[in-house]
Design an enzyme around this catalytic site. Structure first.
Site, PDB file in Angstrom:
ATOM      1  N   HIS A 268       0.691  -1.270   0.120  1.00  0.00           N
ATOM      2  CA  HIS A 268      -0.005  -0.019   0.000  1.00  0.00           C
ATOM      3  C   HIS A 268       0.993   1.242  -0.023  1.00  0.00           C
ATOM      4  CE1 HIS A 268      -4.316  -1.187   0.404  1.00  0.00           C
ATOM      5  NE2 HIS A 268      -3.781  -2.283   0.545  1.00  0.00           N
TER       6      HIS A 268
ATOM      7  N   HIS B 130       7.377  -7.540   3.602  1.00  0.00           N
ATOM      8  CA  HIS B 130       5.708  -7.408   3.996  1.00  0.00           C
ATOM      9  C   HIS B 130       4.986  -8.670   3.307  1.00  0.00           C
ATOM     10  CE1 HIS B 130       2.116  -5.229   4.338  1.00  0.00           C
ATOM     11  NE2 HIS B 130       1.857  -5.726   3.063  1.00  0.00           N
TER      12      HIS B 130
ATOM     13  N   ASP C 124      -7.483  13.451 -15.770  1.00  0.00           N
ATOM     14  CA  ASP C 124      -7.877  14.846 -15.479  1.00  0.00           C
ATOM     15  C   ASP C 124      -6.429  15.695 -14.913  1.00  0.00           C
ATOM     16  OD1 ASP C 124      -9.171  17.155 -14.637  1.00  0.00           O
ATOM     17  OD2 ASP C 124      -9.595  16.375 -12.371  1.00  0.00           O
TER      18      ASP C 124
ATOM     19  N   SER D 203      -9.084  19.536 -12.335  1.00  0.00           N
ATOM     20  CA  SER D 203     -10.284  20.226 -12.059  1.00  0.00           C
ATOM     21  C   SER D 203     -11.598  19.511 -11.778  1.00  0.00           C
ATOM     22  CB  SER D 203     -10.497  21.100 -13.549  1.00  0.00           C
ATOM     23  OG  SER D 203     -10.878  19.721 -14.427  1.00  0.00           O
TER      24      SER D 203
ATOM     25  N   GLU E 282     -13.378  12.912 -24.170  1.00  0.00           N
ATOM     26  CA  GLU E 282     -12.330  11.887 -23.225  1.00  0.00           C
ATOM     27  C   GLU E 282     -13.336  11.039 -22.779  1.00  0.00           C
ATOM     28  OE1 GLU E 282      -8.818  14.525 -21.434  1.00  0.00           O
ATOM     29  OE2 GLU E 282     -10.684  14.844 -20.713  1.00  0.00           O
TER      30      GLU E 282
ATOM     31  N   ASP F  81     -21.919  22.209 -21.236  1.00  0.00           N
ATOM     32  CA  ASP F  81     -20.898  22.804 -21.345  1.00  0.00           C
ATOM     33  C   ASP F  81     -19.788  21.996 -22.197  1.00  0.00           C
ATOM     34  OD1 ASP F  81     -19.984  21.308 -19.538  1.00  0.00           O
ATOM     35  OD2 ASP F  81     -18.987  23.041 -18.035  1.00  0.00           O
TER      36      ASP F  81
END
Length: 651
Positions: A236, A287, A579, A583, A590, A623
């Protein structure tokens, strides 16, 4: 003559009392066994779904490779996509001043103020502040990250340490953002120091709510005691894992202004974490685990900082894509590294990458041999013969690993040669498991210490704790079922040749396991999931009667809604990568091209016209952009039974 009770009467009463005691004892043992079985089933559900999610996460690596080969050809106006996906590097943050120098700590800030170089006093400051739920200012977070990165770069891939009868070392497993467990460990076992060394064996972050606080405590302690505080990388400590399992979201929530800077630096810090610790030349602490091909000599030489993410395997780009990247960006990209001025970047070889993946992801099993880890989708299962082979080859005696939640906090297997230690208590649910740590020293047997952070659980009897855990497990299992409703109904109907709406228990269990891919005790769980008639036949449509998916676009086809819900975590990660300006918006074009690639790679059968229609409806203000993350958040499962219970409780 006396009036005493005869001996025969006494014997009779004693026999009755003994028989009563035995009946009560047998009842209690049976009752306890049933509770333990229910608890075990709940843990099995949690773990199976956790591993299935990790498998899905690892499968994203194949999709990203596919994406790299196809996306730029479709969207040649966006060559920087390659940089965002495979070129995540620290090249542009070498200047520390650009990240830290422009940040001011205001006088109004009343949290801890660290002094550099850090000292014991700074560890105490952090512990006290975090106990009061204070947030460390971004300036200090970035300073700690840069200092830690500088120190880690001096460390070998495997750090070595020695103990003595008077100087034990403490090994802790996964913490997963559970700060209270770390507090409890330090309370019981003492703070790190030159005389009280620690190994923290990866998975410090994700899932819990306080991952950044744990990192800051561990990193500051490492800076103060670099030779006595050993930090191993877990699966992780990976920026792609953090996108799915919560740490990225935690950072952006706590550090709204400087969160992206913190994530960018942290991403590189991960790559410099050592991949293991060797204690007294006898104990290997890693791990995950090993495979039959694990080569510690090779792993010692691996340039570990090139392992950006397990989800980014070595991949060569075709010539057209490389040319496109050079022409439009002035850089040449190969694999997942980037260098400027047209110089091909280096990357781990496929063999090196696989070696590191095995170290981070593998699990021990009782079966001999080494075979693919089908539960997680990465690493391998290794048997006792593999453990003996690798330990003998490198003159080691014991393997200590973490990576798996255990009910008691630890588990010993492979004839005592493998120990699993897991330090996050209540990992799945309150009361679900204990945490543990180990103390080892030269020539002595490892000592185990168990604990459980108790808040509400300590006042509840066992049956209540089991019931709460069981309810939570069944809830997430039902959510998995509703996300595959179409596939399940199809599988049920194939078995239901008489079109009766009912199946036998074995038919239903076969369909459930075949579609969901979860190896669970379906017969035992059936009473929680479906309705059964007097003959033991199952009304298979009752599997879905108490829950449904809320859909933000009512006109969307039900199959598409299920698929979006099922893959919402994967899609969210993919769109966060696309992105580029953060934004939160992606263009309709896309969305269309990305979904069609996703549709193709995952063999999801959704018509393009449905996707186009959905894209148009998602563009609420027309838009040309879609707030895709917000759109996906609108998908959630409504549990009708939960709603009715809450309503009845308020009456």
């Amino acid at each position: 003559m006396g009036c005493g009770i005869s001996s025969s009467t006494k014997d009779s009463k004693s026999e009755i009392a003994l028989r009563a005691a035995l009946i009560i004892q047998n009842w209690y043992r049976s009752y306890s066994a049933r509770l333990k079985a229910r608890q075990r089933y709940a843990l099995t559900i949690f773990q199976s779904i956790e591993y299935a999610d990790e498998q899905g996460q690892l499968q994203l690596s194949n999709f990203f490779s596919f994406l790299l080969e196809n996306y730029t050809h479709i969207n040649q106006n966006d060559p920087e996509f390659v940089t965002r996906l495979y070129g995540r590097t620290i090249q542009d943050i070498k200047d520390r001043h650009d990240f830290v120098g422009l940040i001011e700590v205001p006088d109004s800030y009343n949290g801890p103020r660290l002094q550099f170089p850090v000292t014991d006093n700074d560890i105490d400051l952090l512990l006290e502040a975090f106990k009061q739920q204070q947030i460390l200012h971004a300036y200090y977070v970035l300073e700690v990250l840069f200092e830690t990165r500088k120190a880690l770069k001096q460390m070998p891939n495997f750090t070595r340490t020695k103990t003595s009868p008077s100087k034990e070392i403490t090994i802790c497993g996964d913490l997963h953002g559970k700060l209270d467990d770390l507090f409890l460990i330090f309370y019981k076992n003492g703070l790190p120091s030159g005389s009280n060394p620690y190994v923290f064996n990866g998975d410090f972050v994700d899932r819990g709510k306080n991952s950044i606080e744990i990192l800051m405590i561990l990193f500051v302690a490492f800076l103060v005691y670099p030779n006595d505080m050993h930090l191993n990388r877990g699966n992780h400590e990976d920026f792609m894992m953090n996108l799915r399992y919560g740490f990225t979201k935690e950072i952006l929530h706590k550090y709204k202004i400087h969160g992206k800077k913190i994530l960018q630096v942290l991403e590189d810090v991960y790559t410099w974490l050592p991949i293991g610790t060797i204690i007294d030349n006898e104990i290997l602490v890693i791990h995950g685990g090993i495979s039959e091909s694990t080569d510690l000599n090779l792993l010692n030489r691996v340039e570990r900082h090139k392992m950006k993410s397990v989800l980014m395997p070595p991949v060569m780009l075709d010539e057209d894509l490389v040319d496109l990247t050079i022409n439009k960006m002035g850089t040449t990209t190969v694999g997942y590294g980037i260098r400027t001025n047209g110089c091909l970047s280096e990357q781990l070889t496929k063999r090196e990458w696989e070696q590191v993946v095995d170290i981070l992801w593998s699990d021990p099993r009782g079966k001999r041999g080494c075979f693919p880890n089908t539960s997680r989708g990465g690493g391998c299962y290794f048997g006792p013969d593999i453990t003996s082979k690798i330990l003998n080859k490198f003159q080691l005696k014991l393997l200590v690993r973490s990576h798996e939640c255990k009910p008691e906090g630890y588990e010993i297997c492979h004839d005592g040669k493998v120990i699993t230690v897991f330090s996050a208590s209540n990992y799945y649910e309150e009361g679900s498991n204990r945490g543990a740590y180990i103390r080892v020293s030269s020539g002595t047997t490892p000592r185990f210490f168990q604990y459980q952070v108790t808040k509400t659980t300590c006042a509840r009897p066992l049956y209540q704790r089991v019931r709460i855990m069981e309810s939570s497990a069944i809830r997430i299992l039902k959510e998995r079922m509703i996300s595959r409703k179409t596939d399940l109904v199809y599988a049920f109907q194939l078995q239901d040749r008489n079109k009766s709406g009912k199946l036998s228990m074995s038919q239903w269990a076969f369909s459930m396991e075949n579609v969901l891919g979860l190896n669970l005790p379906w017969r035992s769980l059936s009473s929680h999931l479906v309705q059964t008639d007097m003959n033991g036949n199952i009304d298979y449509m009752s599997s879905f009667q108490d829950l449904h998916i809320i859909k933000p676009v009512k006109e969307a086809h039900s199959t598409l809604v299920e698929i979006l819900y099922r893959y919402r975590s994967d899609l969210q990660i993919i769109y966060n990568v696309i992105d580029s300006d953060h934004s939160g918006l992606v263009s309709i074009e896309e969305f269309r091209s990305m979904w069609k690639l996703f549709n193709s790679h995952y063999s999801v059968h959704i018509e393009d016209s449905q996707v186009d229609e959905l894209a148009e409806r998602m563009d609420l203000n027309k838009d040309g952009s879609i707030d895709f993350n917000e759109f996906l958040k609108a998908f959630y499962v409504v549990h009708k039974l939960d709603k009715s219970k809450s309503e009845s409780s308020t009456i």
